[in-house]
Design a protein around this motif. Structure first.
Motif: not given
Length: 383
Positions: A102, A104-105, A349, A353
């Motif tokens: 996943d 990282d926002l 995430n 997104y």
């Protein structure tokens, strides 16, 4: 003001680019000529790489990079679910299995702190993506790769000229791939390149690019004469033409000004949208040529209310702003679901997104008037 039509990205072609291509058309070499090496040497030197190998497109470059690692059926490689499908397809072409981590926002890149949990004895390669031109943290990923004897392919298709802590990162990645599609920082029509500091990888890349054939005497099992060549592996015809390379050389002469202009556009967007509560701007750096550079292939806004994204997207399109979404998670594609059983809930995430991202126009040839129109229309939108 009459409604404009503004694409999310496009090439800029100047008279000097046309002249460069015409000169090749009048020369003896339309392909396999001197422009190829000149283009490769120019791009390699700029990024601090010993070698550069050009390819017909970015996907071919990815395919070749995975091939050069020796990855094959039964092996695994790790990458991000937020990228164009070619990032994963390149390894899949060779029979390897993609494993997704996943994002990282904060950066929209792969979350390097989650990579180690997905590594198994089958993991051979990690392929981080510098999404939209924001440089992924290759130094941290190199430390992980070294602990597990993995190679790194940096998917820098969006990130030509990007820097983190003053470097493009060739000291951390085994290979980096670039793309020269018309919406990128420089255009060759179609085109790609692999950068590396390894002589061994350089040779494997060149072999793969040209049918698996070598004409190097030192690599042959025998030598019958100046005409002789050997096919030593199954390769492809993935060569870039001199026509494309000449355009690339001419375009590359403006790479610094192109990236600088993209940063100027991004700063104008950042300032314009700072007080619109419903929007989040992309991650950014203060632009410093010798330290950190976000090369802004894309300018990706995030809509805080997911239910409003489609309405906002349609509003922009109706008003001549050709917004786009980058990207539908690879893990959501039917092929990957059916073959690998990827589940959207495993990548919260990435899916958040996707549900909130919208790319607005970003290209170095964008005029102030065009940008003012985009900003004005976004500010006029009733949230």
């Amino acid at each position: 003001m009459n409604k404009m039509i503004i694409p999310y990205g496009r090439q800029t072609i100047l008279d000097e680019d046309i002249d460069a291509v015409v000169n090749v058309l009048k020369s003896d070499y339309l392909t396999q000529g001197p422009c190829i090496m000149e283009f490769e040497d120019k791009v390699a030197a700029y990024h601090g790489a010993k070698y550069a190998v050009s390819f017909a497109n970015g996907t071919a470059a990815l395919h070749a990079a995975y091939y050069a690692t020796g990855i094959s059926e039964g092996d695994e490689f790790i990458t991000s679910p937020i990228s164009f499908v070619a990032t994963a397809n390149g390894g899949l072409f060779l029979g390897a299995k993609p494993v997704f981590v996943d994002i990282d926002l904060e950066t929209n890149c792969i979350d390097h702190e989650k990579i180690e949990n997905k590594i198994t004895e089958k993991t051979k390669v990690i392929t981080p993506v510098s999404l939209a031109g924001y440089p992924v943290d290759l130094k941290s990923i190199r430390a992980i790769a070294d602990r597990h004897n993995c190679m790194i392919i940096h998917d820098a298709a969006h990130a030509i000229g990007s820097k983190r802590d003053g470097t493009f990162g060739m000291e951390y990645a085994d290979m980096a791939i670039l793309s020269f599609h018309p919406v990128k920082h420089i255009a060759t029509g179609e085109g790609g390149m692999v950068l590396t500091n390894s002589e061994v990888l350089n040779k494997r890349l060149r072999l793969f690019r040209t049918h698996g054939i070598t004409k190097e005497m030192s690599d042959m099992t025998r030598f019958d004469g100046a005409w002789y060549y050997e096919m030593q592996d199954l390769g492809y015809n993935y060569r870039l033409s001199d026509i494309s390379a000449a355009l690339g050389i001419s375009q590359f002469n403006r790479i610094d000004s192109n990236i600088r202009r993209r940063n100027e556009i991004a700063k104008q967007y950042d300032d314009a949208f700072e007080y619109i509560e419903e929007l989040n701007a992309p991650p950014s750096f203060e632009y410093k040529e010798c330290e950190n550079i976000h090369s802004y292939h894309l300018y990706s806004l995030r809509i805080k209310n997911t239910t409003k994204r489609k309405v906002f997207f349609d509003y922009l399109r109706e008003n001549g702003i050709q917004a786009q979404i980058h990207y539908i998670p690879i893990t959501s594609q039917p092929y990957y679901i059916e073959r690998f059983g990827t589940r959207t809930e495993d990548y919260p995430n990435a899916n958040l997104y996707y549900d909130t991202e919208i790319s607005i126009p970003m290209f170095h040839g964008m005029s102030d008037l065009q940008q003012e129109y985009v900003i004005d229309m976004i500010k006029k939108y009733i949230w």
